[in-house]
Design an enzyme around this catalytic site. Structure first.
Site, PDB file in Angstrom:
ATOM      1  N   GLN A  78       0.858  -1.193   0.000  1.00  0.00           N
ATOM      2  CA  GLN A  78       0.000   0.000   0.000  1.00  0.00           C
ATOM      3  C   GLN A  78       0.891   1.240   0.000  1.00  0.00           C
ATOM      4  O   GLN A  78       1.178   1.819   1.040  1.00  0.00           O
ATOM      5  CB  GLN A  78      -0.911  -0.021   1.232  1.00  0.00           C
ATOM      6  CG  GLN A  78      -1.845   1.153   1.343  1.00  0.00           C
ATOM      7  CD  GLN A  78      -2.948   1.120   0.313  1.00  0.00           C
ATOM      8  OE1 GLN A  78      -3.598   0.109   0.127  1.00  0.00           O
ATOM      9  NE2 GLN A  78      -3.157   2.227  -0.349  1.00  0.00           N
ATOM     10  N   PHE A  79       1.321   1.637  -1.174  1.00  0.00           N
ATOM     11  CA  PHE A  79       2.214   2.775  -1.373  1.00  0.00           C
ATOM     12  C   PHE A  79       1.701   4.032  -0.679  1.00  0.00           C
ATOM     13  O   PHE A  79       2.475   4.787  -0.092  1.00  0.00           O
ATOM     14  CB  PHE A  79       2.353   2.999  -2.884  1.00  0.00           C
ATOM     15  CG  PHE A  79       3.057   4.247  -3.287  1.00  0.00           C
ATOM     16  CD1 PHE A  79       4.429   4.367  -3.119  1.00  0.00           C
ATOM     17  CD2 PHE A  79       2.358   5.297  -3.854  1.00  0.00           C
ATOM     18  CE1 PHE A  79       5.097   5.523  -3.504  1.00  0.00           C
ATOM     19  CE2 PHE A  79       3.014   6.458  -4.237  1.00  0.00           C
ATOM     20  CZ  PHE A  79       4.390   6.564  -4.065  1.00  0.00           C
ATOM     21  N   THR A  80       0.409   4.247  -0.684  1.00  0.00           N
ATOM     22  CA  THR A  80      -0.141   5.497  -0.147  1.00  0.00           C
ATOM     23  C   THR A  80      -0.012   5.616   1.362  1.00  0.00           C
ATOM     24  O   THR A  80      -0.144   6.720   1.897  1.00  0.00           O
ATOM     25  CB  THR A  80      -1.616   5.692  -0.567  1.00  0.00           C
ATOM     26  OG1 THR A  80      -2.383   4.599  -0.074  1.00  0.00           O
ATOM     27  CG2 THR A  80      -1.738   5.782  -2.077  1.00  0.00           C
TER      28      THR A  80
END
Length: 145
Positions: A78-80
């Site tokens: 989950q990059f965000t």
């Protein structure tokens, strides 16, 4: 390194309409990697996730960890989660680990988890559709510190 964990009765992740990972009872774990993260930090966070008591005991108290209830993990990159949201109305991703390095650490995290717990995963860097039934709802944001 951050992890958003959700206690689920079921969860799955699909890429281009194909299910690539799914679990029944357990934890959906979204993992966000930041530039200073290391294998040591990853192990510390994983240990915390595995020992975090978010499942009900016989008295209805959150007193059991995922292994104690026979649960599984669904681990999704989950990059965000690495976003800096302190200023303005647009997230900054300057603190996020570069993708090539993040993928290596993400795969390390998965391999370490799989040594002790049933694990399903998403696909690193893919456009994923995540489906879940959050049991509770129970959701926590964890870091290694």
């Amino acid at each position: 390194m951050k992890a958003l964990i959700q206690r689920v009765s079921t969860a799955s992740v699909a890429v281009a309409g194909e299910t690539v990972g799914e679990i029944e009872r357990g934890l959906l774990v979204f993992v966000g990697l930041e530039k200073p993260d290391t294998e040591i930090i990853a192990r510390k966070l994983l240990s915390k996730i595995l020992r975090y008591r978010v499942f009900d005991d016989a008295a209805g108290h959150m007193n059991l960890d995922v292994a104690q209830v026979g649960g599984s993990l669904l681990i999704v990159s989950q990059f965000t989660l690495a976003a800096d949201t302190q200023k303005g109305l647009r997230p900054s991703f300057s603190s996020a680990m570069p993708p090539a390095d993040a993928e290596v650490l993400y795969e390390f995290f998965i391999a370490e988890a799989a040594l002790v717990q049933p694990v399903a995963t998403g696909r690193f860097g893919a456009d994923m559709q995540v489906s879940l039934v959050n049991d509770g709802p129970v959701t926590f944001l964890l870091s290694a510190d």
